[in-house]
Design a protein around this motif. Structure first.
Motif, PDB file in Angstrom:
ATOM      1  N   TYR A  57       5.189  79.074  84.378  1.00 45.77           N
ATOM      2  CA  TYR A  57       5.979  80.276  84.091  1.00 45.77           C
ATOM      3  C   TYR A  57       5.977  80.557  82.589  1.00 45.77           C
ATOM      4  N   ARG A  79       4.898  85.340  88.686  1.00 49.63           N
ATOM      5  CA  ARG A  79       5.565  84.566  87.638  1.00 49.63           C
ATOM      6  C   ARG A  79       7.029  84.304  87.987  1.00 49.63           C
ATOM      7  N   ARG A  80       7.711  85.299  88.534  1.00 53.09           N
ATOM      8  CA  ARG A  80       9.124  85.111  88.883  1.00 53.09           C
ATOM      9  C   ARG A  80       9.281  84.061  89.987  1.00 53.09           C
ATOM     10  N   THR A  81       8.274  83.950  90.844  1.00 50.85           N
ATOM     11  CA  THR A  81       8.323  82.926  91.886  1.00 50.85           C
ATOM     12  C   THR A  81       8.216  81.534  91.275  1.00 50.85           C
TER      13      THR A  81
END
Length: 330
Positions: A57, A79-81
């Motif tokens: 991330y 990316r948020r995952t």
């Protein structure tokens, strides 16, 4: 998003290098491998995977240029995952620590989680980065030492007993961090020369026999060179004298063999980097060092008085190396 992509995100096989930290700490403190220790191992694995996800991330922009094949820059994992996975695994790690060892284990898990997040989000590119990662591995070993239970020593006593193995694991991690800074552009030859020298010294220090703590007497600090009394008690009475007299030579032999295996894997990879310190050879040395931690942990576990458990760790090492050919640990 596929499960295989999540496995790549957290470098799943590299987590096989984690249980040995906890086991080495437990052995040094005179703790048998029980349910509580297994729970702390699960906690440490979760925190390790959290760090890997958080790393990707935080490094998404850099990886888009240097390692575009990774799950986040390639778009296979949003990316948020990756951030959500890191947060969820961190919570799971702290929860497992609380369930397994209460306040004592949470007292190790919280600073460990803090170091992981601080390293990935802030410290990685600073001079403190290497110290933070080494500190995380040190805390991992100490987490095994402070596992509570019947006959467990006080926290202070447990920490003193585990200081040497924790320090040696920390030194090893420091060599990894020094090499990892040169995975993309290659290293000056002095870097692998220095890390190889430190690794050799680490192997020698590990092979020096230590004094084992009798698990049954861990609380009062009694020391022994025979088999642990909890193990002896599992055998029929006529055999207990034989089992209890297991010679310290066996422990010394396992410690020496594991120390040599450590040098044979990590040391050999570093020697190649000394001859040609290219980015490829440095990356190979880093990968060998991540998995080479396992024979070092086995040596420290045997040194602490658990050669049978150490032998089991040694068996897992070849499996981890095979898995690393499919999913890189770096």
């Amino acid at each position: 998003m596929r499960l295989a992509d999540l496995a790549l995100l957290v470098r799943a096989p590299a987590a096989l290098s984690v249980p040995g930290d906890v086991i080495a700490g437990a052995a040094a403190a005179g703790r048998p491998l029980g349910v509580r220790t297994l729970g702390v191992i699960g906690s440490s694995v979760c925190l390790y995977w959290a760090g890997m996800a958080l790393n990707d991330y935080a490094d998404a922009t850099v990886d888009a240029v240097e390692r575009p094949e990774r799950p986040v820059p390639s778009g296979r994992v949003p990316r948020r995952t990756a951030l959500a996975v890191a947060g969820g695994l961190t919570a799971a790690g702290i929860g497992l620590a609380a369930a397994a060892g209460g306040r004592r284990s949470v007292g190790a898990a919280l600073p460990l989680a803090g170091l992981v997040w601080a390293y990935d989000l802030k410290l990685k590119s600073t001079p403190a980065g290497g110290f933070a990662m080494a500190g995380a591995r040190v805390l991992d070993v100490l987490a095994g030492a402070v596992v509570p239970g019947a006959g467990a020593p006080s926290v202070g006593v447990a920490l003193r007993r585990a200081a040497v193995p924790a320090g040696l694991v920390g030194v090893h991690t420091g060599t990894l961090m020094a090499l990892s800074r040169h995975e993309i552009g290659g290293a000056p030859v002095r870097v692998p020369v220095a890390t190889l020298a430190v690794s050799a010294a680490t192997a020698v220090a590990t092979a020096i026999p230590g004094t084992r703590i009798d698990v049954a007497s861990a609380g009062n600090g009694r020391r022994s060179s025979a088999a642990p009394s909890w193990l002896v008690a599992q055998f029929p009475a006529p055999l207990r004298g034989v089992v209890g007299a297991v010679p310290s030579k066996f422990r010394t032999a396992v410690t020496a063999a594991a120390s040599l295996a450590y040098l044979g894997t990590y040391g050999t990879a570093q020697a190649r980097a000394v001859r040609a310190p290219s980015a490829e050879n440095v990356r190979s040395a880093v990968g060998a060092g991540i998995l080479g931690l396992m024979p070092l942990q086995a040596a420290l576990t045997a040194r602490g008085g658990s050669p049978a458990v150490a032998a089991a760790l040694g068996v897992v090492h070849p499996l981890a190396r095979r898995l690393a050919r499919r999913i890189s640990p770096t």
